[in-house]
Design a protein around this motif. Sequence first.
Motif: not given
Length: 206
Positions: A136-156
């Motif tokens: 029900d919202t647009i997620m705006n967490y962790f702008p300019n996210g670091s590649p080292q923190l990417n830990d989950h795969a999704i489909v765009l």
Amino acid sequence: RQLLELAASAVVEALGRIKHGRWDQLSKQELIDCTNQQLHPDYANLGCRGGHIIEAFRYVHEHGLSTNAQYPYQMAVGNCRAGVTTRDPLAKVASFFQLVPGATSDAEMMTALKSYGPIGVTIHASFREFMYYRGDTIMNYFPNGSPQLNDHAIVLVGYGTTSQGYDYWIIRNSHGASWGDHGYGYMLRGQNTMGINNNVNIAIAP
């Protein structure tokens, strides 16, 4: 765990539906078992412990993929049984590539979506707000996210703009229909939110 196999198989499923009007549920387990580097050193994935979406696309390009009914999900790594299961005729990847890691622009991602359809990406998702997201919202967490923190795969799967002028991405998650908006979610576009621009993987249907 990145669930990269779920994201990769979902991309191939979507490409089959766009191309042929049919959506077979494809085997995640085959990708888990058969791209596991410990048992199959030609690939660089780690079973249930992560890896690379692009490696899963490479596997489908080289070997095709079974349906989930033929090769069901086990939630654990097993021996590769691809040799004794039937290949789904729609599970094909003609070619695949990764956009420049950590440097993909929104414009490039939007062009890829328009040109090729759904694409596989990774994000930083190990926090409560994402796990219990209601859609029900647009997620705006962790702008300019670091590649080292990417830990989950999704489909765009798409993008849009609200009537208030907020640009957003539309994503499909692998947590089932109870997550987000019937399995889909919305992320702020333009800020590399949660690192969504860091790892962009494209499969092209035949």
